[in-house]
Design a protein around this motif. Structure first.
Motif, PDB file in Angstrom:
ATOM      1  N   SER A   1      26.148  -6.781  30.599  1.00  0.00           N
ATOM      2  CA  SER A   1      27.270  -6.333  29.781  1.00  0.00           C
ATOM      3  C   SER A   1      27.066  -6.716  28.323  1.00  0.00           C
ATOM      4  N   HIS A   2      26.487  -7.908  28.086  1.00  0.00           N
ATOM      5  CA  HIS A   2      26.178  -8.378  26.744  1.00  0.00           C
ATOM      6  C   HIS A   2      25.216  -9.545  26.868  1.00  0.00           C
ATOM      7  N   LEU A   3      24.801 -10.084  25.728  1.00  0.00           N
ATOM      8  CA  LEU A   3      23.673 -11.008  25.737  1.00  0.00           C
ATOM      9  C   LEU A   3      24.063 -12.464  25.528  1.00  0.00           C
ATOM     10  N   HIS A   4      25.318 -12.815  25.734  1.00  0.00           N
ATOM     11  CA  HIS A   4      25.701 -14.225  25.677  1.00  0.00           C
ATOM     12  C   HIS A   4      25.035 -14.986  26.820  1.00  0.00           C
ATOM     13  N   LEU A   5      24.739 -16.254  26.560  1.00  0.00           N
ATOM     14  CA  LEU A   5      23.924 -17.035  27.480  1.00  0.00           C
ATOM     15  C   LEU A   5      24.522 -17.118  28.877  1.00  0.00           C
ATOM     16  N   ASP A   6      25.851 -17.222  28.977  1.00  0.00           N
ATOM     17  CA  ASP A   6      26.454 -17.363  30.299  1.00  0.00           C
ATOM     18  C   ASP A   6      26.436 -16.063  31.099  1.00  0.00           C
ATOM     19  N   HIS A   7      25.853 -15.006  30.523  1.00  0.00           N
ATOM     20  CA  HIS A   7      25.691 -13.740  31.240  1.00  0.00           C
ATOM     21  C   HIS A   7      24.223 -13.366  31.450  1.00  0.00           C
ATOM     22  N   VAL A   8      23.308 -14.124  30.829  1.00  0.00           N
ATOM     23  CA  VAL A   8      21.887 -13.755  30.910  1.00  0.00           C
ATOM     24  C   VAL A   8      20.959 -14.926  31.240  1.00  0.00           C
ATOM     25  N   ALA A   9      21.477 -16.135  31.372  1.00  0.00           N
ATOM     26  CA  ALA A   9      20.623 -17.326  31.447  1.00  0.00           C
ATOM     27  C   ALA A   9      19.651 -17.308  32.610  1.00  0.00           C
ATOM     28  N   ASP A  10      20.003 -16.652  33.710  1.00  0.00           N
ATOM     29  CA  ASP A  10      19.120 -16.650  34.885  1.00  0.00           C
ATOM     30  C   ASP A  10      18.283 -15.383  35.016  1.00  0.00           C
ATOM     31  N   VAL A  11      18.288 -14.538  34.001  1.00  0.00           N
ATOM     32  CA  VAL A  11      17.464 -13.326  34.089  1.00  0.00           C
ATOM     33  C   VAL A  11      15.989 -13.689  34.226  1.00  0.00           C
ATOM     34  N   MET A  12      15.497 -14.539  33.345  1.00  0.00           N
ATOM     35  CA  MET A  12      14.082 -14.919  33.430  1.00  0.00           C
ATOM     36  C   MET A  12      13.795 -15.680  34.718  1.00  0.00           C
ATOM     37  N   CYS A  13      14.759 -16.468  35.166  1.00  0.00           N
ATOM     38  CA  CYS A  13      14.581 -17.195  36.434  1.00  0.00           C
ATOM     39  C   CYS A  13      14.419 -16.225  37.596  1.00  0.00           C
ATOM     40  N   LEU A  14      15.225 -15.161  37.609  1.00  0.00           N
ATOM     41  CA  LEU A  14      15.129 -14.159  38.668  1.00  0.00           C
ATOM     42  C   LEU A  14      13.798 -13.408  38.580  1.00  0.00           C
ATOM     43  N   LEU A  15      13.400 -13.025  37.373  1.00  0.00           N
ATOM     44  CA  LEU A  15      12.127 -12.325  37.212  1.00  0.00           C
ATOM     45  C   LEU A  15      10.963 -13.183  37.714  1.00  0.00           C
ATOM     46  N   LYS A  16      11.006 -14.483  37.388  1.00  0.00           N
ATOM     47  CA  LYS A  16       9.915 -15.358  37.832  1.00  0.00           C
ATOM     48  C   LYS A  16       9.950 -15.557  39.342  1.00  0.00           C
TER      49      LYS A  16
ATOM     50  N   VAL B   1      35.266  -0.679  38.320  1.00  0.00           N
ATOM     51  CA  VAL B   1      35.077  -0.904  36.885  1.00  0.00           C
ATOM     52  C   VAL B   1      34.880  -2.386  36.643  1.00  0.00           C
ATOM     53  N   TYR B   2      33.850  -2.703  35.866  1.00  0.00           N
ATOM     54  CA  TYR B   2      33.530  -4.081  35.493  1.00  0.00           C
ATOM     55  C   TYR B   2      33.717  -4.197  33.986  1.00  0.00           C
ATOM     56  N   SER B   3      34.600  -5.087  33.559  1.00  0.00           N
ATOM     57  CA  SER B   3      34.992  -5.127  32.151  1.00  0.00           C
ATOM     58  C   SER B   3      33.968  -5.791  31.245  1.00  0.00           C
ATOM     59  N   GLY B   4      33.108  -6.672  31.791  1.00  0.00           N
ATOM     60  CA  GLY B   4      32.360  -7.541  30.903  1.00  0.00           C
ATOM     61  C   GLY B   4      33.322  -8.482  30.192  1.00  0.00           C
ATOM     62  N   ASP B   5      32.882  -9.072  29.095  1.00  0.00           N
ATOM     63  CA  ASP B   5      33.753  -9.952  28.314  1.00  0.00           C
ATOM     64  C   ASP B   5      34.469  -9.132  27.250  1.00  0.00           C
ATOM     65  N   THR B   6      35.801  -9.194  27.246  1.00  0.00           N
ATOM     66  CA  THR B   6      36.547  -8.366  26.313  1.00  0.00           C
ATOM     67  C   THR B   6      38.017  -8.752  26.294  1.00  0.00           C
ATOM     68  N   GLU B   7      38.655  -8.518  25.180  1.00  0.00           N
ATOM     69  CA  GLU B   7      40.107  -8.436  25.196  1.00  0.00           C
ATOM     70  C   GLU B   7      40.484  -7.188  25.993  1.00  0.00           C
ATOM     71  N   PRO B   8      41.652  -7.156  26.621  1.00  0.00           N
ATOM     72  CA  PRO B   8      42.118  -5.894  27.193  1.00  0.00           C
ATOM     73  C   PRO B   8      42.193  -4.846  26.082  1.00  0.00           C
ATOM     74  N   CYS B   9      41.685  -3.658  26.351  1.00  0.00           N
ATOM     75  CA  CYS B   9      41.628  -2.646  25.301  1.00  0.00           C
ATOM     76  C   CYS B   9      41.651  -1.247  25.906  1.00  0.00           C
ATOM     77  N   ASP B  10      41.976  -0.287  25.070  1.00  0.00           N
ATOM     78  CA  ASP B  10      42.103   1.097  25.519  1.00  0.00           C
ATOM     79  C   ASP B  10      40.795   1.634  26.097  1.00  0.00           C
ATOM     80  N   CYS B  11      39.669   1.324  25.453  1.00  0.00           N
ATOM     81  CA  CYS B  11      38.400   1.909  25.888  1.00  0.00           C
ATOM     82  C   CYS B  11      38.063   1.528  27.327  1.00  0.00           C
ATOM     83  N   ILE B  12      38.201   0.247  27.642  1.00  0.00           N
ATOM     84  CA  ILE B  12      37.883  -0.200  28.997  1.00  0.00           C
ATOM     85  C   ILE B  12      38.910   0.325  29.990  1.00  0.00           C
ATOM     86  N   MET B  13      40.189   0.306  29.608  1.00  0.00           N
ATOM     87  CA  MET B  13      41.224   0.725  30.549  1.00  0.00           C
ATOM     88  C   MET B  13      41.219   2.226  30.781  1.00  0.00           C
ATOM     89  N   GLU B  14      40.708   2.993  29.839  1.00  0.00           N
ATOM     90  CA  GLU B  14      40.521   4.425  30.108  1.00  0.00           C
ATOM     91  C   GLU B  14      39.486   4.635  31.199  1.00  0.00           C
TER      92      GLU B  14
END
Length: 248
Positions: free
Chosen positions: A59-74, A155-168
Motif C-alpha cells: 500500500s505504501h513504503l513505510h517500514l511497518d508495511h515493508v520491513a519483512d519484504v526482503m526477509c520473505l524474498l530471502k 477493500v483494503y484501505s492501507g494507511d489513511t484518514e477516512p476519505c472519499d476516494c477510498i470509500m468510493e
C-alpha cells in the motif's frame, strides 16, 4: 476467497500484534497485502508455506508495511523459490533497488518484477482477480485497493484518514479492511479514529468491516470503538487480530 490477518499492529511493539500484513487467497493463488516486521513468522504460524507466496501488494513504503519484504524474498530463495512480483506505488522500484544495493548478493539470487501502480488503475492480480486502486490520505503516497474475485469484493484501505476516494471503492463491498489507529476523540491526521470513520460507513452498503492497524493507544478502547460505530452502521464491525481468518 479466504482472508488471514497476519499482522494488525503498527511500528510500536505490543503483545499479540505484529506489523501490517494481510494474506488473501483466491483459489490456489495467495497474495500478500503489505509485509511489515513479523509477517514472515506469522505466515509460518498460519500454516501457509512462504514459498506459496510470490505476489506482494504494497500500500505504501513505510517500514511497518515493508520491513519483512526482503526477509520473505530471502526465505523463498533459500527454498529455491526465486521469482516474485511486487505491486506498489510510484517509488517502489527505486526503493527495492536501493535495498538490493545494500544486500548485493540478493541481486544474483532472486528475480523480482516490480509493477508500480497509481490511483485509478485497474489490473488483473491473478487469474480472475481484479484490483482497482485509489489514493489514501497519509504522510506518504498510499494506495487503497478494491479486490474483486468470484463475485466478492474486499477493500483494503492501507494507511489513511477516512476519505472519499477510498470509500468510493468500498461502496457495497462484502468486506472492508480499514485502519483504525487511535481511539475516539484522539486528535489525528493521516490515520483513522472511530469518530472519523463512522460517517463514511453510514449508508455505504458495506456488509462487514474489520478494523486493523491498531496503535497501543487503542488497548482497552476496542469495545468502545465497536459500539460507537454500530450506533450508525448497519453492517457487522469487528476488531481484527493476528491470525484471524475470514471466509467469503
Amino acid at each position: 476467497m479466504k482472508i488471514t490477518f497476519l499482522g494488525t499492529g503498527v511500528a510500536i511493539p505490543q503483545k499479540d500484534r505484529v506489523q501490517s500484513g494481510v494474506l488473501m487467497e483466491f483459489g490456489e493463488n495467495k497474495v500478500l497485502f503489505d509485509c511489515g516486521g513479523g509477517i514472515l513468522n506469522r505466515i509460518f504460524e498460519s500454516g501457509v508455506l512462504h514459498t506459496e507466496i510470490d505476489t506482494i501488494v504494497l500500500s505504501h513504503l513505510h517500514l511497518d508495511h515493508v520491513a519483512d519484504v526482503m526477509c520473505l524474498l530471502k526465505a523463498n530463495w533459500l527454498c529455491d523459490k526465486l521469482d516474485s512480483v511486487i505491486y506498489g506505488p510510484v517509488g517502489t522500484q527505486e526503493w527495492l533497488e536501493r535495498l538490493m544495493d545494500i544486500y548485493p548478493y540478493m541481486k544474483e539470487k532472486v528475480n523480482v518484477e516490480v509493477r508500480e501502480v497509481a490511483a485509478g488503475e485497474v489490473f488483473e492480480l491473478t487469474d480472475g482477480c481484479i484490483v482497482q486502486c485509489a489514493d489514501g490520505i497519509h504522510s506518504v503516497p498510499s494506495l487503497g485497493c478494491r479486490v474483486q474475485y468470484d463475485g466478492k469484493v474486499v477493500v483494503y484501505s492501507g494507511d489513511t484518514e477516512p476519505c472519499d476516494c477510498i470509500m468510493e471503492l468500498a461502496q457495497d463491498a462484502d468486506l472492508l479492511i480499514h485502519e483504525c489507529s487511535f481511539p475516539l476523540d484522539f486528535p489525528m491526521t493521516n490515520h483513522a479514529t472511530p469518530d472519523m470513520l463512522r460517517p463514511y460507513l453510514e449508508g455505504s452498503g458495506i456488509s462487514r468491516v474489520y478494523l486493523t492497524h491498531l496503535y497501543p493507544h487503542m488497548q482497552g478502547h476496542e469495545e468502545e470503538a465497536l459500539e460507537y460505530i454500530k450506533e450508525k452502521f448497519e453492517g457487522e464491525v469487528h476488531i481484527a487480530s493476528d491470525l484471524m481468518e475470514v471466509e467469503l
